[in-house]
Structure formats: C-alpha cells, structure tokens
Write a protein that holds these residues in place. Structure first.
Motif, mmCIF file in Angstrom:
data_model
loop_
_atom_site.group_PDB
_atom_site.id
_atom_site.type_symbol
_atom_site.label_atom_id
_atom_site.label_comp_id
_atom_site.label_asym_id
_atom_site.label_seq_id
_atom_site.Cartn_x
_atom_site.Cartn_y
_atom_site.Cartn_z
ATOM 1 N N ARG A 46 -57.130 12.277 33.593
ATOM 2 C CA ARG A 46 -55.841 12.496 32.916
ATOM 3 C C ARG A 46 -54.787 11.967 33.668
ATOM 4 N NH1 ARG A 46 -57.956 17.680 34.408
ATOM 5 N NH2 ARG A 46 -56.512 18.917 35.616
ATOM 6 N N ILE A 47 -54.766 11.353 34.838
ATOM 7 C CA ILE A 47 -53.875 10.910 35.576
ATOM 8 C C ILE A 47 -53.675 9.501 35.842
ATOM 9 C CG2 ILE A 47 -52.760 10.953 37.930
ATOM 10 C CD1 ILE A 47 -53.369 13.505 38.490
ATOM 11 N N LEU A 48 -54.901 8.713 36.005
ATOM 12 C CA LEU A 48 -54.794 7.171 36.142
ATOM 13 C C LEU A 48 -54.852 6.630 35.080
ATOM 14 C CD1 LEU A 48 -57.630 7.004 39.054
ATOM 15 C CD2 LEU A 48 -55.251 7.506 39.344
ATOM 16 N N ASP A 49 -54.149 5.232 34.943
ATOM 17 C CA ASP A 49 -54.244 4.415 33.719
ATOM 18 C C ASP A 49 -55.282 3.818 33.659
ATOM 19 O OD1 ASP A 49 -53.884 2.227 35.352
ATOM 20 O OD2 ASP A 49 -51.746 2.066 35.037
ATOM 21 N N ALA A 50 -55.299 2.859 32.386
ATOM 22 C CA ALA A 50 -56.643 2.385 32.063
ATOM 23 C C ALA A 50 -56.930 1.349 33.090
ATOM 24 C CB ALA A 50 -56.564 1.616 30.643
ATOM 25 N N LEU A 53 -58.520 3.053 36.149
ATOM 26 C CA LEU A 53 -59.948 3.792 35.850
ATOM 27 C C LEU A 53 -60.914 2.507 35.679
ATOM 28 C CD1 LEU A 53 -59.097 6.522 32.941
ATOM 29 C CD2 LEU A 53 -59.721 6.774 35.318
ATOM 30 N N ALA A 54 -60.566 1.333 35.086
ATOM 31 C CA ALA A 54 -61.435 0.302 34.929
ATOM 32 C C ALA A 54 -61.880 -0.380 36.579
ATOM 33 C CB ALA A 54 -60.768 -0.659 34.100
ATOM 34 N N ARG A 55 -60.831 -0.376 37.205
ATOM 35 C CA ARG A 55 -61.214 -0.759 38.502
ATOM 36 C C ARG A 55 -62.140 0.207 39.325
ATOM 37 N NH1 ARG A 55 -58.488 -3.360 42.831
ATOM 38 N NH2 ARG A 55 -59.934 -3.448 44.700
ATOM 39 N N VAL A 56 -62.082 1.503 39.135
ATOM 40 C CA VAL A 56 -63.047 2.383 39.723
ATOM 41 C C VAL A 56 -64.224 2.067 39.314
ATOM 42 C CG1 VAL A 56 -63.770 4.928 39.769
ATOM 43 C CG2 VAL A 56 -61.108 4.279 40.000
ATOM 44 N N GLU A 57 -64.303 1.728 38.063
ATOM 45 C CA GLU A 57 -65.919 1.408 37.495
ATOM 46 C C GLU A 57 -66.329 0.380 38.071
ATOM 47 O OE1 GLU A 57 -67.740 3.590 35.349
ATOM 48 O OE2 GLU A 57 -66.128 4.946 36.054
ATOM 49 N N LYS A 58 -65.549 -0.891 38.443
ATOM 50 C CA LYS A 58 -66.253 -2.072 38.659
ATOM 51 C C LYS A 58 -66.587 -1.777 40.412
ATOM 52 C CE LYS A 58 -63.115 -5.082 35.927
ATOM 53 N NZ LYS A 58 -62.144 -5.850 36.120
ATOM 54 N N LEU A 59 -66.346 -0.887 41.035
ATOM 55 C CA LEU A 59 -66.736 -0.510 42.425
ATOM 56 C C LEU A 59 -68.069 0.049 42.586
ATOM 57 C CD1 LEU A 59 -63.304 1.032 44.056
ATOM 58 C CD2 LEU A 59 -64.082 -1.238 44.303
ATOM 59 N N ALA A 60 -68.873 -0.768 43.352
ATOM 60 C CA ALA A 60 -70.398 -0.646 43.362
ATOM 61 C C ALA A 60 -70.907 0.836 43.876
ATOM 62 C CB ALA A 60 -71.240 -1.946 44.137
ATOM 63 N N PHE A 61 -69.882 0.838 45.067
ATOM 64 C CA PHE A 61 -70.285 2.298 45.962
ATOM 65 C C PHE A 61 -69.611 3.523 45.706
ATOM 66 C CE2 PHE A 61 -71.538 -1.709 48.065
ATOM 67 C CZ PHE A 61 -73.010 -1.571 48.589
ATOM 68 N N ARG A 62 -70.168 4.606 45.639
ATOM 69 C CA ARG A 62 -69.672 5.638 45.284
ATOM 70 C C ARG A 62 -68.691 5.995 46.380
ATOM 71 N NH1 ARG A 62 -71.152 10.690 42.803
ATOM 72 N NH2 ARG A 62 -69.406 12.123 42.977
ATOM 73 N N THR A 69 -60.111 6.305 43.966
ATOM 74 C CA THR A 69 -59.973 7.245 43.147
ATOM 75 C C THR A 69 -58.572 8.091 43.973
ATOM 76 O OG1 THR A 69 -61.667 7.160 41.834
ATOM 77 C CG2 THR A 69 -60.221 9.131 41.722
ATOM 78 N N ALA A 70 -59.179 8.705 45.046
ATOM 79 C CA ALA A 70 -58.287 9.716 45.762
ATOM 80 C C ALA A 70 -56.917 9.017 46.168
ATOM 81 C CB ALA A 70 -59.105 10.283 47.075
ATOM 82 N N ALA A 71 -57.018 7.920 47.002
ATOM 83 C CA ALA A 71 -55.701 7.162 47.134
ATOM 84 C C ALA A 71 -54.794 6.943 46.038
ATOM 85 C CB ALA A 71 -55.951 5.959 47.631
ATOM 86 N N GLU A 88 -49.114 11.245 35.344
ATOM 87 C CA GLU A 88 -49.616 10.203 34.331
ATOM 88 C C GLU A 88 -48.382 9.598 33.701
ATOM 89 O OE1 GLU A 88 -48.055 13.791 32.434
ATOM 90 O OE2 GLU A 88 -49.441 13.615 33.998
ATOM 91 N N ALA A 89 -47.163 9.812 34.079
ATOM 92 C CA ALA A 89 -46.001 9.203 33.208
ATOM 93 C C ALA A 89 -45.470 8.162 34.437
ATOM 94 C CB ALA A 89 -45.052 10.163 33.034
ATOM 95 N N VAL A 90 -46.013 8.154 35.449
ATOM 96 C CA VAL A 90 -45.549 7.073 36.547
ATOM 97 C C VAL A 90 -45.853 5.656 36.030
ATOM 98 C CG1 VAL A 90 -45.602 6.305 38.890
ATOM 99 C CG2 VAL A 90 -45.376 8.822 38.416
ATOM 100 N N ARG A 91 -44.902 5.048 35.934
ATOM 101 C CA ARG A 91 -45.256 3.485 35.542
ATOM 102 C C ARG A 91 -44.987 2.631 36.729
ATOM 103 N NH1 ARG A 91 -40.925 1.196 31.518
ATOM 104 N NH2 ARG A 91 -42.540 -0.524 31.489
ATOM 105 N N LEU A 92 -46.399 2.124 37.075
ATOM 106 C CA LEU A 92 -46.668 1.056 38.211
ATOM 107 C C LEU A 92 -46.800 -0.189 37.675
ATOM 108 C CD1 LEU A 92 -49.516 3.338 39.897
ATOM 109 C CD2 LEU A 92 -47.224 3.167 40.483
#
Length: 244
Positions: A46-50, A53-62, A69-71, A88-92
């Motif tokens: 509910r905080i990160l943008d699409a 979240l897509a970048r997280v999914e592409k990373l191979a290692f937990r 994600t934490a950063a 969630e309203a911060v625009r990057l």
C-alpha cells in the motif's frame, strides 16, 4: 565523520520525526534493512508504486528483495513525513541526465526536497537536502577486487592505494569508492561519469570536488559510506548534533 540517524520501523508504520537540515547541508539516515524487513514487506503493497513493486519481483534473491523494499519504504515514509503527505502520495520522478539529457538523472520529487538513496545487502543510506545531494554505501571489498579496479580510479588515488600495505587497501578503496559514487550521483550522472573523474582521496579525510562538500558517513563494520552536498558552505552536521 557524520553519524546518521537510525531509521526504525514498527509493524504499524513509521511514527518518527521528519528529516530536518540547515540550508546547504544534508540529513542522512541509516536503515538496517534486515531488521525492518518484516514490517517493510507488510507495508509495501500500500506504499510502493507499481514500478517499485515490479522491480522487487524481478530480484532473484529474498535478501535483495527485502533490502530494496525496506529502503524504498523508508524513503517514502521519510519523504511523506517531510512533505506532510501519506507515503503512497509521494511522487518520485527522474531529472534529465546532465550528460545526455536522457530520463535517468537525479531522482526527484515534488516539494523542494532533494534526496539520494543507496543500498547494499542489509544496509541502506538515505540523504535529504535543500540542494542536490548524493549518498553511497558499500561493503568493504575483497583484496582481489581492489587489485582489479584500482587502476580505474584517478591516477593520484591509484598511487595512494599502491603506497598502502595490502591489508589497508580494501578499507581505503571503500572510502574512495563511496565518496566518488556519492559525488557522481549528486551530479546526476552516476558511475557513467567515470571513476577517474576528480581526486577525492583515499585517506581519512575526503577532498572536496569543486562546488561540492564530501563527508564520510559512519556505517556498520565491514561497510563504508559517504554523502556529497552541492554547496560551498558547511559539511553535513558541522557545528551541530546531526541527530537533532
């Protein structure tokens, strides 16, 4: 040596202070990404943008997914606290690259806050300022890595490393690497600017590039960190307690 704020993240979200800094300096925050990983994973949907979240999914290692994600959760929470909006309203966005005018320059956001983020396994550094800023954190490398890359540094830095005993080179290399990358990220060009650009030094005290102030940042054992601020004024935290 700048002592960063330590970011803490309870399960129900961040309730700490917003980043603050005097004009021309930076506020630097350290994140133990392993320690806050569970809370960050819970908040991320509910905080990160699409794109994040897509970048997280592409990373191979937990561990890498948790670190990213934490950063980024910490970045949005701190920017949101500074701007008075929900994370969630911060625009990057990205500024234009000063070298090629491509859309991959310094990261930016609304609200007049300049920021920079760097993370490596288990540790992240975030820097905020009212002027362009760059930050970097790296693990101290193995001696073989130093031997392979040292020649790519500024000739004066390569010579400084060569004069050190073998056991002292990895730490000195980590210092110069983080200083250089913090400066180049602040410029908005990253390592594409070349490791041989500017002599920032390998010793205990950095040398400032023209128009910038470089400061080493205290980091956990086995890591090195640095922050670069585009200013002719004071270094981050000079004459004050950076925790206040």
């Amino acid at each position: 040596m700048y002592q960063p704020h330590v970011f803490t993240l309870p399960e129900d979200g961040y309730r700490g202070p917003a980043p603050r800094w005097p004009a021309g300096t930076a506020s630097v925050w350290q994140v133990d990404t392993k320690r806050v990983a569970r809370a960050a994973r819970s908040l991320a949907p509910r905080i990160l943008d699409a794109s994040e979240l897509a970048r997280v999914e592409k990373l191979a290692f937990r561990a890498d997914r948790d670190c990213y994600t934490a950063a980024h959760v910490a970045l949005r929470l701190l920017l949101g606290a500074r701007q008075g909006v929900g994370p969630e309203a911060v625009r990057l966005t990205r500024e234009r690259c000063p070298s090629c005018d491509g859309p991959h320059g310094r990261p930016a956001t609304d609200g007049g806050v300049h920021f920079s983020l760097s993370h490596t396994r288990d540790v992240a550094l975030l820097a905020f300022a009212d002027v362009p800023v760059g930050v970097d954190v790296e693990r101290v490398p193995e001696a073989r890595v130093v031997a392979e890359i040292a020649a790519q540094l500024h000739p004066a830095e390569a010579a400084e490393l060569a004069e050190l005993p073998q056991e002292g080179r990895p730490t000195a290399f980590a210092r110069v690497w983080t200083r250089k990358e913090a400066y180049l990220k602040g410029e908005g060009i990253g390592l594409a600017g070349g490791l041989n650009r500017e002599h920032v030094g390998t010793g205990p005290h950095p040398l400032d590039p023209p128009g910038w102030t470089l400061t080493d940042v205290a980091a956990p054992a086995g890591y090195a960190g640095a922050v670069a601020v585009r200013t002719a004024g004071r270094a981050p935290g000079e004459g004050r307690d950076p925790r206040k």
